[in-house]
Scaffold this active site. Structure first.
Site, PDB file in Angstrom:
ATOM      1  N   ALA A   1      -6.782  -7.034  12.969  1.00  0.00           N
ATOM      2  CA  ALA A   1      -6.029  -7.466  14.142  1.00  0.00           C
ATOM      3  C   ALA A   1      -4.587  -7.754  13.729  1.00  0.00           C
ATOM      4  O   ALA A   1      -4.297  -8.007  12.558  1.00  0.00           O
ATOM      5  CB  ALA A   1      -6.657  -8.716  14.748  1.00  0.00           C
TER       6      ALA A   1
ATOM      7  N   GLY B   1     -11.054  -6.957  12.595  1.00  0.00           N
ATOM      8  CA  GLY B   1     -11.262  -6.347  13.903  1.00  0.00           C
ATOM      9  C   GLY B   1     -11.465  -4.845  13.839  1.00  0.00           C
ATOM     10  O   GLY B   1     -12.099  -4.261  14.714  1.00  0.00           O
TER      11      GLY B   1
ATOM     12  N   GLU C   1     -15.078  -4.419  13.043  1.00  0.00           N
ATOM     13  CA  GLU C   1     -15.805  -4.810  14.251  1.00  0.00           C
ATOM     14  C   GLU C   1     -15.729  -3.716  15.307  1.00  0.00           C
ATOM     15  O   GLU C   1     -16.700  -3.467  16.028  1.00  0.00           O
ATOM     16  CB  GLU C   1     -15.243  -6.131  14.775  1.00  0.00           C
ATOM     17  CG  GLU C   1     -15.598  -7.307  13.862  1.00  0.00           C
ATOM     18  CD  GLU C   1     -14.926  -8.599  14.263  1.00  0.00           C
ATOM     19  OE1 GLU C   1     -15.642  -9.576  14.555  1.00  0.00           O
ATOM     20  OE2 GLU C   1     -13.674  -8.642  14.298  1.00  0.00           O
TER      21      GLU C   1
ATOM     22  N   GLU D   1     -11.963 -12.530   7.453  1.00  0.00           N
ATOM     23  CA  GLU D   1     -11.436 -13.600   8.306  1.00  0.00           C
ATOM     24  C   GLU D   1     -11.476 -14.989   7.670  1.00  0.00           C
ATOM     25  O   GLU D   1     -10.600 -15.811   7.928  1.00  0.00           O
ATOM     26  CB  GLU D   1     -12.190 -13.624   9.641  1.00  0.00           C
ATOM     27  CG  GLU D   1     -11.810 -12.508  10.606  1.00  0.00           C
ATOM     28  CD  GLU D   1     -12.607 -11.227  10.388  1.00  0.00           C
ATOM     29  OE1 GLU D   1     -12.551 -10.344  11.261  1.00  0.00           O
ATOM     30  OE2 GLU D   1     -13.294 -11.111   9.341  1.00  0.00           O
TER      31      GLU D   1
END
Length: 260
Positions: free
Chosen positions: A66, A112, A115, A135
């Site tokens: 992200a 992300g 994911e 993370e």
């Protein structure tokens, strides 16, 4: 469809969606998530699209994570809304899309990015890929479904190890752990994925949709996967594709499905 952060290419029923932010290693920001949501929603309703391939531009990165600069100063309420919105408009959308979505993982798939790949129905990786959920090194946890989808793919123990240690896997390790289906040389990635997609695209669209729905139901604690299968199986008997498929089989010819 015209977008700033993604590219769309259609060819013979296969649609390739490419995240195109090479200067940011294709990192996900709000604008890109919104564009991906709009693109997948449109493609789901596009009769000419049979299978979707999701990849990143270049050879270094699928999605490197992200865009941290967008949320570095968020508070609890904003962070909660960020995750909830992402789940709603993109990650759950892809997982439950009625059309097959294959992730062509070309390089880094971190945070992300991993994911996003895990939300796809399955993954093929290039041999230079690196995958991880880092993370916890930022004082966060995975917020776009990583804590839920990773254990489904690799098992609880391995998922715990990977998330808690922020371990980054090589492509071969990801294959060994069941995170990806195949590993191929970088230069062969899109050709390999397209070949698999073409095989899928020859099959009955409504049956593909119901198969996705039924498999997903087995991982949903609020659903009865077996009953979902029974209902979906029965539904297929009322479709034109079923009649075409069985007729073609009896007539010893290849079926021509219309998705009805």
């Amino acid at each position: 469809m015209a977008f700033e952060n993604i590219l769309i290419e259609d060819q013979n029923g296969l649609t390739t969606v490419t995240i195109n932010r090479p200067d940011k290693l294709n990192a996900l920001n709000k604008a890109t998530i919104k564009e991906l949501s709009e693109a997948f929603t449109q493609l789901e309703n596009d009769d000419t699209t049979r299978v979707i391939i999701l990849t990143g531009s270049g050879t270094k990165s699928f999605v490197a994570g992200a865009d941290i600069s967008e949320f570095a100063d968020f508070d609890e309420e904003q962070g909660t809304a960020l995750a909830a919105t992402g789940h709603d408009i993109l990650f759950n959308l892809i997982e439950n899309l009625r059309k097959p979505v294959i992730a062509a993982v070309n390089g880094f798939a971190l945070g992300g990015g991993l994911e996003l790949a895990m939300a796809c129905h399955f993954r093929i990786a290039s041999d230079n890929s690196k995958m991880g959920l880092p993370e916890v090194t930022l004082g966060l946890i995975p917020g776009y479904g990583g804590t839920q989808r990773l254990p489904q793919l690799v098992g609880k123990g391995k998922a715990m190890e990977m998330i808690l240690s922020a371990t980054m896997l090589t492509a071969d390790e990801a294959l060994q752990w069941g995170l990806v289906n195949q590993v191929v040389p970088q230069e062969q990635l899109l050709e390999t994925v397209s070949g698999i997609a073409q095989k899928i695209a020859k099959n009955a669209p409504l049956a593909l949709s119901k198969a996705i729905e039924t498999v997903n139901a087995g991982f949903n604690k609020d659903s009865d996967g077996f009953m979902t299968e029974v209902r979906a199986f029965g539904y297929c008997f009322a479709t034109e594709d079923f009649k075409e498929g069985t007729t073609a089989f009896l007539e010893k010819r290849k079926p021509s499905f219309n998705g009805k």
